[in-house]
Design an enzyme around this catalytic site. Structure first.
Site, PDB file in Angstrom:
ATOM      1  N   SER A   1       2.696  -6.237   8.984  1.00  0.00           N
ATOM      2  CA  SER A   1       2.299  -5.018   9.707  1.00  0.00           C
ATOM      3  C   SER A   1       0.934  -5.104  10.400  1.00  0.00           C
ATOM      4  O   SER A   1       0.312  -4.083  10.633  1.00  0.00           O
ATOM      5  CB  SER A   1       2.303  -3.831   8.748  1.00  0.00           C
ATOM      6  OG  SER A   1       1.366  -4.043   7.723  1.00  0.00           O
TER       7      SER A   1
ATOM      8  N   ARG B   1     -10.364  -3.199  21.256  1.00  0.00           N
ATOM      9  CA  ARG B   1      -9.360  -4.083  20.647  1.00  0.00           C
ATOM     10  C   ARG B   1      -8.114  -4.004  21.518  1.00  0.00           C
ATOM     11  O   ARG B   1      -7.691  -2.904  21.894  1.00  0.00           O
ATOM     12  CB  ARG B   1      -9.074  -3.574  19.236  1.00  0.00           C
ATOM     13  CG  ARG B   1      -8.188  -4.458  18.403  1.00  0.00           C
ATOM     14  CD  ARG B   1      -8.108  -3.958  16.978  1.00  0.00           C
ATOM     15  NE  ARG B   1      -7.360  -2.702  16.853  1.00  0.00           N
ATOM     16  CZ  ARG B   1      -7.092  -2.105  15.698  1.00  0.00           C
ATOM     17  NH1 ARG B   1      -7.526  -2.625  14.565  1.00  0.00           N
ATOM     18  NH2 ARG B   1      -6.410  -0.988  15.665  1.00  0.00           N
TER      19      ARG B   1
ATOM     20  N   ALA C   1       7.629  -5.735   5.066  1.00  0.00           N
ATOM     21  CA  ALA C   1       7.446  -6.186   6.452  1.00  0.00           C
ATOM     22  C   ALA C   1       6.008  -6.662   6.626  1.00  0.00           C
ATOM     23  O   ALA C   1       5.136  -6.324   5.815  1.00  0.00           O
ATOM     24  CB  ALA C   1       7.708  -5.043   7.437  1.00  0.00           C
TER      25      ALA C   1
ATOM     26  N   TYR D   1       0.834  -1.223   0.000  1.00  0.00           N
ATOM     27  CA  TYR D   1       0.000   0.000   0.000  1.00  0.00           C
ATOM     28  C   TYR D   1       0.866   1.270   0.000  1.00  0.00           C
ATOM     29  O   TYR D   1       0.802   2.075  -0.940  1.00  0.00           O
ATOM     30  CB  TYR D   1      -0.924  -0.050   1.217  1.00  0.00           C
ATOM     31  CG  TYR D   1      -1.730   1.204   1.470  1.00  0.00           C
ATOM     32  CD1 TYR D   1      -2.367   1.879   0.424  1.00  0.00           C
ATOM     33  CD2 TYR D   1      -1.873   1.703   2.767  1.00  0.00           C
ATOM     34  CE1 TYR D   1      -3.114   3.021   0.667  1.00  0.00           C
ATOM     35  CE2 TYR D   1      -2.620   2.834   3.018  1.00  0.00           C
ATOM     36  CZ  TYR D   1      -3.239   3.507   1.973  1.00  0.00           C
ATOM     37  OH  TYR D   1      -3.966   4.630   2.229  1.00  0.00           O
TER      38      TYR D   1
ATOM     39  N   TYR E   1       4.424  -6.115  16.803  1.00  0.00           N
ATOM     40  CA  TYR E   1       4.692  -5.375  15.565  1.00  0.00           C
ATOM     41  C   TYR E   1       5.554  -4.131  15.853  1.00  0.00           C
ATOM     42  O   TYR E   1       6.618  -3.941  15.248  1.00  0.00           O
ATOM     43  CB  TYR E   1       3.356  -4.975  14.913  1.00  0.00           C
ATOM     44  CG  TYR E   1       3.492  -3.920  13.866  1.00  0.00           C
ATOM     45  CD1 TYR E   1       4.216  -4.156  12.695  1.00  0.00           C
ATOM     46  CD2 TYR E   1       2.910  -2.658  14.032  1.00  0.00           C
ATOM     47  CE1 TYR E   1       4.355  -3.167  11.743  1.00  0.00           C
ATOM     48  CE2 TYR E   1       3.043  -1.674  13.075  1.00  0.00           C
ATOM     49  CZ  TYR E   1       3.764  -1.932  11.937  1.00  0.00           C
ATOM     50  OH  TYR E   1       3.913  -0.950  10.998  1.00  0.00           O
TER      51      TYR E   1
ATOM     52  N   GLY F   1       1.744  -7.875  -1.327  1.00  0.00           N
ATOM     53  CA  GLY F   1       1.760  -6.849  -2.368  1.00  0.00           C
ATOM     54  C   GLY F   1       1.027  -7.322  -3.617  1.00  0.00           C
ATOM     55  O   GLY F   1       0.651  -8.492  -3.753  1.00  0.00           O
TER      56      GLY F   1
ATOM     57  N   THR G   1       6.830   3.321  12.498  1.00  0.00           N
ATOM     58  CA  THR G   1       5.433   3.431  12.917  1.00  0.00           C
ATOM     59  C   THR G   1       5.287   4.102  14.278  1.00  0.00           C
ATOM     60  O   THR G   1       6.180   4.002  15.127  1.00  0.00           O
ATOM     61  CB  THR G   1       4.820   2.013  12.996  1.00  0.00           C
ATOM     62  OG1 THR G   1       3.553   2.090  13.672  1.00  0.00           O
ATOM     63  CG2 THR G   1       5.687   1.057  13.785  1.00  0.00           C
TER      64      THR G   1
ATOM     65  N   PHE H   1       1.849   7.791  11.372  1.00  0.00           N
ATOM     66  CA  PHE H   1       0.643   7.644  12.162  1.00  0.00           C
ATOM     67  C   PHE H   1      -0.356   6.883  11.265  1.00  0.00           C
ATOM     68  O   PHE H   1       0.049   5.852  10.735  1.00  0.00           O
ATOM     69  CB  PHE H   1       0.237   9.007  12.753  1.00  0.00           C
ATOM     70  CG  PHE H   1       1.152   9.304  13.941  1.00  0.00           C
ATOM     71  CD1 PHE H   1       2.532   9.475  13.757  1.00  0.00           C
ATOM     72  CD2 PHE H   1       0.668   9.307  15.230  1.00  0.00           C
ATOM     73  CE1 PHE H   1       3.400   9.661  14.834  1.00  0.00           C
ATOM     74  CE2 PHE H   1       1.524   9.508  16.317  1.00  0.00           C
ATOM     75  CZ  PHE H   1       2.881   9.676  16.119  1.00  0.00           C
TER      76      PHE H   1
ATOM     77  N   ASP I   1      -4.859  -1.031  21.944  1.00  0.00           N
ATOM     78  CA  ASP I   1      -5.131   0.269  21.321  1.00  0.00           C
ATOM     79  C   ASP I   1      -4.987   1.405  22.329  1.00  0.00           C
ATOM     80  O   ASP I   1      -5.794   1.518  23.248  1.00  0.00           O
ATOM     81  CB  ASP I   1      -6.576   0.313  20.785  1.00  0.00           C
ATOM     82  CG  ASP I   1      -6.678  -0.100  19.335  1.00  0.00           C
ATOM     83  OD1 ASP I   1      -5.649  -0.089  18.632  1.00  0.00           O
ATOM     84  OD2 ASP I   1      -7.797  -0.434  18.903  1.00  0.00           O
TER      85      ASP I   1
HETATM   86  N1  UDP Z   1     -11.147   0.524  14.564  1.00  0.00           N
HETATM   87  C1  UDP Z   1     -12.497   0.287  14.791  1.00  0.00           C
HETATM   88  N2  UDP Z   1     -13.108  -0.651  14.010  1.00  0.00           N
HETATM   89  C2  UDP Z   1     -12.470  -1.359  13.040  1.00  0.00           C
HETATM   90  C3  UDP Z   1     -11.099  -1.099  12.822  1.00  0.00           C
HETATM   91  C4  UDP Z   1     -10.456  -0.136  13.600  1.00  0.00           C
HETATM   92  O1  UDP Z   1     -13.111   0.889  15.654  1.00  0.00           O
HETATM   93  O2  UDP Z   1     -13.096  -2.213  12.395  1.00  0.00           O
HETATM   94  C5  UDP Z   1     -10.465   1.556  15.377  1.00  0.00           C
HETATM   95  C6  UDP Z   1      -9.227   1.052  16.102  1.00  0.00           C
HETATM   96  O3  UDP Z   1      -9.575   0.538  17.369  1.00  0.00           O
HETATM   97  C7  UDP Z   1      -8.379   2.330  16.198  1.00  0.00           C
HETATM   98  C8  UDP Z   1      -8.774   3.112  14.948  1.00  0.00           C
HETATM   99  O4  UDP Z   1     -10.017   2.551  14.506  1.00  0.00           O
HETATM  100  O5  UDP Z   1      -8.772   3.083  17.322  1.00  0.00           O
HETATM  101  C9  UDP Z   1      -7.757   3.012  13.825  1.00  0.00           C
HETATM  102  O6  UDP Z   1      -7.454   1.630  13.648  1.00  0.00           O
HETATM  103  P1  UDP Z   1      -6.615   1.095  12.429  1.00  0.00           P
HETATM  104  O7  UDP Z   1      -6.575  -0.397  12.534  1.00  0.00           O
HETATM  105  O8  UDP Z   1      -7.147   1.689  11.162  1.00  0.00           O
HETATM  106  O9  UDP Z   1      -5.180   1.735  12.642  1.00  0.00           O
HETATM  107  P2  UDP Z   1      -4.158   1.644  13.899  1.00  0.00           P
HETATM  108  O10 UDP Z   1      -4.532   2.787  14.795  1.00  0.00           O
HETATM  109  O11 UDP Z   1      -4.304   0.312  14.519  1.00  0.00           O
HETATM  110  O12 UDP Z   1      -2.836   1.846  13.259  1.00  0.00           O
END
Ligand code: UDP
Length: 329
Positions: free
Chosen positions: A76, A281, A74, A11, A140, A36, A116, A168, A284
């Site tokens: 990710s 999740r 990598a 990506y 990760y 990829g 990251t 980010f 987070d």
């Molecule tokens: N998230 C969510 N529902 C989803 C996927 C992600 O609520 O189906 C939330 C996740 O908990 C985080 C934010 O969206 O707070 C961004 O998540 P993403 O996986 O896009 O990126 P990350 O922050 O993990 O790099």
């Protein structure tokens, strides 16, 4: 002189290849195509193989006049990394060791690295600065931090200069419409919301609404993938001009909650996007927002596609035109 882009079929890698092509650079892409997509590589010479294969890298470096590497290759996925740490240490850390050894053997002394915000873990301060504590909360992020440190010691011992770019939340798609985000499985918020808008998913899950934020959902700093790509080109310039090794955050400096992202996607798409609140999740942090002052000052980076409406709009154009992504999975 050519730039080698490892993971250039992924990506962010494919958007970096596009940015380098727009600058008229010679490009060599190395990708094992596990994640990829061949069709994501808009130009340059594609070598299909794995960084852990020494003969493969000898061929890539031997057949091309490479003066700089941009290293994306990598795994990710945070969740997967928690279940299968060995995969992440093997591909990410050992893969990078193999790459650095071959770079050094072939006299290539410049590397731009795809890092990251996950290297920070739970942030000490918002916005996050590069000198803040790095204490990853998942495998990760830990492997990416280990890769950064490996580069530091290759610099000390062998003078391999690196620029590590800590992203980010990457989102959006190239304005040309030919490349965008297509992960299998998809785990990222923006593409999942847009798949729900297309009716490919019944709803979007909101992972927790009991965080200490205004609406209870997590706040992230979303940055357009083409703005990220531009930073890689500037980082190559810095190294070619003799710049020293450095670490930079890349974000817009503005946070949006999960609910705000869904609302903006509803406005952009004009579609009803059902949302269902689920459990948090694991791993987070509540809020991740970057200070990118250092990148702006030292690299001259100026992200221009910074409105979330436009970021989501560009992703929506890609998803509408390519509902099955590249169609190769
Ligand atoms: N998230 C969510 N529902 C989803 C996927 C992600 O609520 O189906 C939330 C996740 O908990 C985080 C934010 O969206 O707070 C961004 O998540 P993403 O996986 O896009 O990126 P990350 O922050 O993990 O790099």
């Amino acid at each position: 002189m050519a730039v080698l882009v490892t993971g250039g079929a992924g990506y962010i890698g494919s958007h970096a290849v596009a940015a380098l092509l727009e600058r008229g650079e010679d490009i060599v892409v190395a990708d094992n195509l596990q994640q990829g997509h061949r069709n994501a590589v808009l130009g340059g010479k594609l070598y299909v193989g794995d960084l852990r294969d020494g003969d493969f890298l000898d061929t890539v470096f031997g057949e091309n006049d490479i003066d700089a590497v941009i290293h994306f290759a990598a795994n990710s996925l945070v969740g997967e990394s928690m279940k299968d740490p060995a995969k992440y240490y093997h591909n990410n850390v050992y893969g990078t060791l193999c790459l650095l050894e071959k770079m050094n053997a072939h006299g290539v002394k410049r590397i731009v690295f795809s890092s990251t915000a996950a290297t920070y873990g739970e942030p000490e301060n918002i916005p996050i600065r590069e000198d803040d504590r790095t204490l990853p909360t998942n495998t990760y992020g830990e492997t990416k931090l280990a890769m950064e440190k490996m580069m530091k010691w290759f610099d000390v011992a062998h003078g391999v200069k690196y620029v590590s770019l800590r992203y980010f939340n990457a989102a959006g798609a190239h304005a040309g419409g030919r490349i965008g985000e297509d992960h299998h499985p998809e785990t990222h918020l923006v593409p999942l919301v847009l798949q729900a808008a297309l009716g490919q998913r019944p709803h979007i899950a909101v992972f927790g609404e009991d965080y200490p934020t205004e609406d209870g959902t997590c706040i992230r700093d979303y940055i357009h993938v083409s703005d990220l790509a531009d930073a890689h080109v500037l980082a190559v310039d810095r190294l070619r001009q003799g710049g020293d090794s450095a670490v930079y955050n890349l974000g817009n400096g503005t946070g949006f909650s999960v609910k705000q992202v869904i609302d903006i996607a509803r406005q952009v798409t004009g579609r009803d996007i059902p949302a269902v609140v689920e459990a948090r999740r694991a791993g987070d942090p509540a809020v991740l927002v970057a200070s990118s002052e250092r990148a702006r000052q030292e690299l001259g980076w100026n992200p221009t596609r910074n409105k979330l409406e436009d970021i989501i709009g560009s992703a929506w154009a890609w998803h509408q035109a390519n509902p099955n992504g590249y169609g190769d999975r």
